[in-house]
Design an enzyme around this catalytic site. Structure first.
Site, PDB file in Angstrom:
ATOM      1  N   GLY A  42       0.810  -1.220  -0.118  1.00 17.67           N
ATOM      2  CA  GLY A  42       0.005   0.196  -0.156  1.00 17.67           C
ATOM      3  C   GLY A  42       0.677   1.433   0.077  1.00 17.67           C
ATOM      4  O   GLY A  42       2.120   1.052   0.372  1.00 17.67           O
ATOM      5  N   ARG A  46      -6.927   3.051  18.574  1.00 19.11           N
ATOM      6  CA  ARG A  46      -6.458   4.255  18.924  1.00 19.11           C
ATOM      7  C   ARG A  46      -7.081   4.903  20.126  1.00 19.11           C
ATOM      8  O   ARG A  46      -6.440   5.320  20.925  1.00 19.11           O
ATOM      9  CB  ARG A  46      -6.751   5.236  17.735  1.00 19.11           C
ATOM     10  N   CYS A 104      -3.924  10.981  10.477  1.00 15.91           N
ATOM     11  CA  CYS A 104      -2.860  11.780   9.908  1.00 15.91           C
ATOM     12  C   CYS A 104      -2.844  13.265  10.374  1.00 15.91           C
ATOM     13  O   CYS A 104      -2.157  14.072  10.520  1.00 15.91           O
ATOM     14  CB  CYS A 104      -2.762  11.514   8.557  1.00 15.91           C
ATOM     15  N   GLN A 143      -7.589  18.277   2.878  1.00 18.37           N
ATOM     16  CA  GLN A 143      -6.883  17.072   2.875  1.00 18.37           C
ATOM     17  C   GLN A 143      -6.765  16.435   1.238  1.00 18.37           C
ATOM     18  O   GLN A 143      -7.757  16.660   0.736  1.00 18.37           O
ATOM     19  CB  GLN A 143      -7.650  15.985   3.828  1.00 18.37           C
ATOM     20  N   LYS A 188     -12.387  11.887  15.239  1.00 20.51           N
ATOM     21  CA  LYS A 188     -10.949  11.613  15.598  1.00 20.51           C
ATOM     22  C   LYS A 188     -10.106  12.601  15.976  1.00 20.51           C
ATOM     23  O   LYS A 188      -9.270  12.418  17.056  1.00 20.51           O
ATOM     24  CB  LYS A 188     -10.442  10.818  14.333  1.00 20.51           C
ATOM     25  N   HIS A 217      -1.512  17.290   3.472  1.00 19.38           N
ATOM     26  CA  HIS A 217      -2.701  17.921   4.178  1.00 19.38           C
ATOM     27  C   HIS A 217      -2.292  19.197   4.571  1.00 19.38           C
ATOM     28  O   HIS A 217      -1.283  19.664   5.123  1.00 19.38           O
ATOM     29  CB  HIS A 217      -3.127  16.957   5.238  1.00 19.38           C
TER      30      HIS A 217
END
Length: 335
Positions: free
Chosen positions: A10, A98, A128, A155, A212, A240
Site C-alpha cells: 500500500g 486508537r 494523520c 486533505q 477522531k 494535508h
C-alpha cells in the site's frame, strides 16, 4: 533488528520502506506481508530483493522485534494477537486501537513516554490530521494551556490511498478531454471540486474523521482541550493543510508564538507574508516536518491565535511517525 511491515504494497507500506532506508533504521532482517492480492510481489530494500509473504495466522512473526502495520483496521484487529504473541511490538497505523484505554496513542514530539506503557504490546499511530495538528499545538501548549481548537482541514487525495491519487489524475484528464468522469474512490468528482466529507457521518453531524481529531487530541495531549473540526477533501495530490484557531488561557502574542514554533520539535517556521512565504502542499510533499505559517492574532477572541500548517500525511502523518516511535523505543532501550 528483525522488522516486519504488514500491508507492504500500500501507499503507507511503500512509504515505510523509504523512511526506514532514509533514516538508516537498524535492520538485520526485513519481512514484508500482504494480502492474497499482493503476496508474491517483490520489492528492493537496501539492495536486496524481498518477496511479500501472505499474512496468515502462523508463527511468521517469531523473532520479530517491531511490526509496522498499515493494512486497515479489520486486518489489524484480526491479526494483532498473531503479530504480538511472540513479543513483537506492533505499531499500528489503522484506527483499530486508537481509543482503547490499554493501548497508547503516540506522537513522539508530544507524548513519547506513553509508548513505554503498552500492556498488549500494541502502540497506535494517530490519524494523520491529528498528528500534524498536535505537533503544532504542543509548541503553544508549552507556553500556556490550550482550551479550545477550531480547525478546518484541506486533505489531499493521497489520504484515501494510492488508487485515489490515480483517480484524481484520471479525472483531470477526463474533464480536459471532455470524457465522462470516473468516480470510485470519492463520493463525488474531486477534480476541480471540494468535498466537505471525509469518512461517514455520525449522529452529531460530524464525520468520523472530525471526531477522531476531537478524541485523539485529548488522549495524546492528556488534555481537556475541546476540538471542533471540519474536514474537507481537496484536489491536491499529497500533503494535508489545516487552518487552526486556538483559544489559550492567557493571550499569546504573534512574536511569542512565532518563537515557539521556530523552536518546536518537528516544526519548521515558514511565515513571511511580505515575501508571500507560507506553507503549501505542492512544495512540501515528501518532507518530514510540519510547516507553520500565517500566524495571526484572532480578531474575534483576545486569547485567540490562528495559524496555518502543512504536513505530508503519508510521511509524518503515517510512516514517519511510526518509525519515530520505534526509534524512541530503541533510544530508551525499551525494545
Amino acid at each position: 533488528m528483525k522488522v516486519a511491515i504488514v500491508g507492504a504494497s500500500g501507499a503507507v507500506g511503500q512509504e515505510f520502506l523509504r523512511v526506514l532506508d532514509e533514516r538508516n533504521f537498524p535492520i538485520n532482517e526485513l519481512l514484508l506481508f500482504g494480502s492474497t492480492r499482493s503476496a508474491g510481489r517483490k520489492y528492493t530494500f537496501r539492495g536486496k530483493e524481498i518477496e511479500v509473504k501472505l499474512l496468515q495466522h502462523n508463527d511468521d512473526f517469531k523473532g520479530v522485534d517491531i511490526a509496522f502495520a498499515s493494512a486497515g483496521a479489520g486486518t489489524s484487529r484480526e491479526f494483532a494477537d498473531t503479530i504480538t504473541k511472540h513479543g513483537a511490538v506492533m505499531i499500528d497505523n489503522s484506527s483499530a486501537f486508537r481509543m482503547e484505554e490499554d493501548i497508547p496513542l503516540v506522537v513522539p514530539e508530544v507524548n513519547p513516554d506513553d509508548a513505554l506503557n503498552r500492556p498488549r504490546n500494541i502502540i497506535a499511530n494517530p490519524n494523520c490530521t491529528t498528528i500534524q495538528m498536535v505537533v503544532a499545538l504542543k509548541a503553544i501548549e508549552n507556553l500556556t494551556h490550550i482550551k479550545r481548537v477550531h480547525v478546518s482541514t484541506y486533505q489531499a487525495a493521497s489520504g484515501a490511498g494510492a488508487a485515489a491519487m490515480d483517480e484524481l489524475y484520471e479525472q483531470y484528464r477526463q474533464v480536459l478531454a471532455g470524457e465522462p468522469v470516473t468516480v470510485e474512490k470519492f463520493a463525488y468528482q474531486l477534480a476541480f471540486n471540494l468535498i466537505p466529507q471525509i469518512d461517514v457521518f455520525t449522529d452529531n453531524g460530524y464525520t468520523k474523521e472530525e471526531m477522531k481529531m476531537y478524541n485523539e487530541t485529548r488522549k495524546i495531549m492528556h488534555s481537556d482541550v475541546k476540538v471542533s473540526a471540519t474536514c474537507v477533501r481537496v484536489p491536491a495530490l499529497r500533503s494535508h493543510s489545516e487552518s487552526i484557531w486556538v483559544e489559550t488561557e492567557r493571550p499569546v502574542s504573534v512574536e511569542e508564538a512565532r518563537e515557539a514554533f521556530a523552536h518546536g520539535d518537528g516544526l519548521v517556521l515558514m511565515d513571511n507574508p511580505e515575501k508571500k512565504e507560507y506553507p503549501m502542499p505542492l512544495f512540501l510533499a515528501g518532507k518530514d516536518p510540519v510547516y507553520v505559517g500565517r500566524i495571526r492574532k484572532d480578531m474575534a477572541n483576545e486569547n485567540g491565535l490562528t495559524f496555518w500548517i502543512v504536513g505530508d500525511q503519508i510521511k509524518k502523518g503515517a510512516a514517519l511517525n511510526a518509525v519515530q516511535i520505534a526509534e524512541y523505543l530503541i533510544k530508551v532501550k525499551n525494545i
